[in-house]
Design a protein around this motif. Structure first.
Motif, short mmCIF file in Angstrom:
data_model
loop_
_atom_site.label_atom_id
_atom_site.label_comp_id
_atom_site.label_asym_id
_atom_site.label_seq_id
_atom_site.Cartn_x
_atom_site.Cartn_y
_atom_site.Cartn_z
N GLY A 358 15.28 55.75 -11.47
CA GLY A 358 14.95 54.37 -11.76
C GLY A 358 15.52 53.37 -10.78
O GLY A 358 15.69 52.20 -11.12
N LEU A 359 15.82 53.81 -9.55
CA LEU A 359 16.33 52.89 -8.55
C LEU A 359 15.26 51.87 -8.18
O LEU A 359 14.07 52.19 -8.14
CB LEU A 359 16.80 53.64 -7.30
CG LEU A 359 18.23 54.19 -7.33
CD1 LEU A 359 18.46 55.14 -8.49
CD2 LEU A 359 18.57 54.88 -6.02
N ARG A 360 15.68 50.64 -7.90
CA ARG A 360 14.72 49.56 -7.63
C ARG A 360 14.78 49.06 -6.19
O ARG A 360 13.76 48.73 -5.60
CB ARG A 360 15.01 48.40 -8.59
CG ARG A 360 14.84 48.77 -10.05
CD ARG A 360 15.33 47.67 -10.97
NE ARG A 360 15.30 48.08 -12.37
CZ ARG A 360 15.81 47.38 -13.38
NH1 ARG A 360 16.41 46.21 -13.13
NH2 ARG A 360 15.75 47.84 -14.62
N THR A 361 15.99 48.98 -5.63
CA THR A 361 16.14 48.45 -4.28
C THR A 361 16.86 49.48 -3.43
O THR A 361 18.07 49.43 -3.26
CB THR A 361 16.93 47.12 -4.29
OG1 THR A 361 16.33 46.23 -5.22
CG2 THR A 361 16.92 46.48 -2.91
N MET A 381 23.05 52.41 -6.78
CA MET A 381 23.89 53.58 -6.53
C MET A 381 24.53 54.07 -7.83
O MET A 381 24.62 55.28 -8.08
CB MET A 381 24.96 53.26 -5.50
CG MET A 381 25.82 54.46 -5.10
SD MET A 381 24.91 55.79 -4.28
CE MET A 381 24.96 55.23 -2.58
N VAL A 382 24.96 53.13 -8.67
CA VAL A 382 25.53 53.50 -9.96
C VAL A 382 24.48 54.16 -10.85
O VAL A 382 24.79 55.12 -11.58
CB VAL A 382 26.17 52.28 -10.64
CG1 VAL A 382 26.47 52.56 -12.11
CG2 VAL A 382 27.46 51.89 -9.92
N ARG A 383 23.25 53.69 -10.78
CA ARG A 383 22.18 54.34 -11.55
C ARG A 383 22.06 55.82 -11.17
O ARG A 383 21.88 56.68 -12.03
CB ARG A 383 20.84 53.64 -11.31
CG ARG A 383 20.67 52.32 -12.05
CD ARG A 383 19.20 51.89 -12.04
NE ARG A 383 19.04 50.63 -12.76
CZ ARG A 383 18.85 49.45 -12.19
NH1 ARG A 383 18.78 49.37 -10.86
NH2 ARG A 383 18.73 48.36 -12.91
N ALA A 384 22.14 56.10 -9.88
CA ALA A 384 22.04 57.49 -9.44
C ALA A 384 23.24 58.30 -9.91
O ALA A 384 23.11 59.46 -10.32
CB ALA A 384 21.93 57.56 -7.92
N MET A 385 24.46 57.71 -9.86
CA MET A 385 25.65 58.41 -10.32
C MET A 385 25.55 58.69 -11.83
O MET A 385 25.88 59.78 -12.29
CB MET A 385 26.91 57.59 -10.04
CG MET A 385 27.22 57.33 -8.57
SD MET A 385 27.46 58.82 -7.57
CE MET A 385 25.88 58.87 -6.70
N VAL A 386 25.10 57.71 -12.60
CA VAL A 386 24.93 57.90 -14.04
C VAL A 386 23.85 58.93 -14.31
O VAL A 386 23.98 59.80 -15.18
CB VAL A 386 24.61 56.56 -14.73
CG1 VAL A 386 24.22 56.79 -16.20
CG2 VAL A 386 25.78 55.60 -14.64
N GLY A 387 22.75 58.85 -13.55
CA GLY A 387 21.65 59.79 -13.75
C GLY A 387 22.05 61.22 -13.48
O GLY A 387 21.64 62.15 -14.19
N SER A 388 22.90 61.43 -12.46
CA SER A 388 23.39 62.77 -12.19
C SER A 388 24.35 63.22 -13.28
O SER A 388 24.39 64.39 -13.66
CB SER A 388 24.10 62.81 -10.83
OG SER A 388 24.73 64.06 -10.63
N GLY A 389 25.14 62.27 -13.80
CA GLY A 389 26.05 62.56 -14.90
C GLY A 389 27.41 63.04 -14.45
O GLY A 389 27.52 63.75 -13.45
#
Length: 485
Positions: A358-361, A381-389
């Motif tokens: 769900g990254l946007r920019t 970047m935090v979205r990717a870290m949260v998504g990876s878990g």
């Protein structure tokens, strides 16, 4: 001992304390528990630390509950910033998804003709599969495998096939010619596509060596050449012919002796020459210079396989090897079809990051973060870290990032360019859910103003980086105290 007024006062205080403690205390001797809300209220916010630090440039950060994704603190979180080498964390996710943890790179020795009485009646093709960590010791193991099969002569030529990946002259065109972290890339790579340049003063002149060394071998090479020139600057110059990397170095910069790694622009020929040198040393006869192969047809005599992906990725994150990141990204992209450029490959990864996390920019121009036109926000970047878990595949591969406060465990990826410093990863503490964070610092106008000659060691660069890293550590310790105790 001389009795002083200070000794007397200390003795009186001691006697008074002893007398007081002879009776049971009237109240609890434990300190009163502090009010948690009051304690937290006294802690500064992350934005307060940014203002106090006064780092020239811009700072964007975000920290979130790594399980729920709830943003706990932020400052300019949607400001697009260069990720530098923190982009390698995203490349790790991309490679694991497209290739799988069990993927191995293969390098094969192929004979174009039959083997008769220890002689290959044809060419020997060294065919690369893109292995980013192939070294001279690995090529020596291929030679030893051929020798064990009884091969003593190659009747034709030693040829190299590099077409498993596109040929790229360098990773980033804005880097100085001589930096070893910006080499060429193709399907056959050796020693991170770097050649070892050594020099030693001998009277009024210098003896120089150019070799493809690894743990057990130091084979000299001819495709990379060095000449010492009597000048004050520039330190290095580079010229390219059809088969040779030609370097010059300023005599005034050499001192009494030393060494450094230089980038290789003909990786296939470099690997082929090293292979041929080791083969001859082991008694396998070969003739003529190494040539290029347009295709791979024949009998596979031996296959060298790399380790599986996780250890390669862990080393990439630990040592921040740009070539490994680019090769991993390109290999992953080619599962979707041929790709010819780093930007084209990065575009595929960008699209995947948007769809998956769900990254946007996010607009990365490569897979290593070396190119400074790449941009991402702290929020993304935090979205990717949260998504990876925090319990996913990425965190165990990240390097431990030590804080002064040992109550907190940080696993992170750093990123550094001139006047750019980034940090992303996870932090855990004695209580509470782990945190996912991203901190981006950059003075982009100052970076853009650097000339090519200034880019290896710019004035003021180290001091700026030190302040940025101090801010990052202070933010992590602040978040630990606020959310993990």
């Amino acid at each position: 001992m001389r009795l002083t007024r200070r000794h007397m006062l200390a003795g009186l205080a001691s006697a008074t304390a002893t007398s007081a403690w002879a009776e049971a205390p009237s109240g609890s001797i434990r300190p009163r528990p502090r009010n948690p809300e009051e304690y937290l209220a006294r802690l500064p916010g992350g934005a307060d630390l940014v203002r106090k630090t006064r780092l020239p440039g811009q700072v964007g950060f975000a920290v979130a509950n790594a399980r729920t994704g709830e943003i706990l603190d932020s400052h300019e979180p949607d400001l697009p910033m260069p990720p530098a080498s923190t982009a390698k964390a995203l490349t790790t996710l991309w490679a694991l998804d497209r290739l799988g943890a069990d993927y191995r790179y293969e390098t094969t020795a192929v004979a174009t003709g039959p083997v008769t009485n220890g002689r290959i009646e044809g060419d020997l093709i060294l065919a690369g599969g893109g292995d980013p960590v192939l070294d001279t010791d690995d090529l020596a193991s291929v030679v030893m495998a051929l020798k064990a099969q009884g091969i003593r002569e190659i009747g034709g030529k030693v040829k190299v096939y590099t077409g498993a990946l596109p040929f790229l002259h360098e990773i980033d065109v804005e880097q100085p010619d001589h930096v070893g972290y910006n080499p060429a890339i193709c399907g056959l790579n050796l020693n991170f596509n770097r050649v070892h340049f050594g020099w030693e003063r001998s009277g009024n002149s210098y003896s120089v060596t150019m070799d493809g060394r690894s743990g057990n071998y130091i084979p000299a090479v001819e495709m990379a050449r060095m000449e010492v020139i009597d000048r004050s600057g520039p330190v290095y110059t580079y010229e390219q012919s059809d088969r040779t990397d030609s370097w010059t170095v300023a005599r005034a910069a050499l001192g009494s002796g030393g060494s450094r790694w230089l980038p290789v622009r003909y990786p296939g020929l470099y690997a082929g020459e090293v292979f041929q040198t080791v083969a001859r040393a082991e008694g396998i006869m070969t003739a003529g210079p190494v040539e290029r192969a347009d295709a791979v047809e024949g009998v596979v005599l031996h296959t060298h396989r790399s380790d599986v992906l996780p250890p390669l990725l862990e080393d990439m994150l630990r040592y921040s090897t740009n070539i490994t990141a680019e090769i991993m990204g390109l290999t992953a992209s080619q599962t979707l079809g041929p790709v010819r450029t780093l930007q084209g490959s990065a575009d595929r990864m960008n699209a995947w990051l948007k769809k998956t996390y769900g990254l946007r920019t996010v607009s990365l121009e490569d897979h290593s973060g070396l190119g400074d036109d790449s941009r991402i926000t702290a929020t993304d970047m935090v979205r990717a870290m949260v998504g990876s878990g925090p319990g996913g595949a990425l965190r165990p591969l990240m390097k431990e990032f030590a804080l002064d406060d040992r109550r907190f465990q940080v696993d992170a990826k750093t990123g550094t360019l001139n006047f750019v410093s980034a940090l992303t990863g996870y932090v855990s503490g004695p209580s509470g859910d782990p945190l996912a964070f991203a901190i981006f610092c950059g003075d982009i106008p100052r970076r853009d103003a650097l000339t090519m000659a200034q880019r290896e060691r710019p004035e003021g660069g180290r001091g700026w980086i030190a302040v940025a890293k101090g801010l990052q550590r202070n933010l992590l310790e602040l978040w630990g105290k606020k959310y993990l105790l």
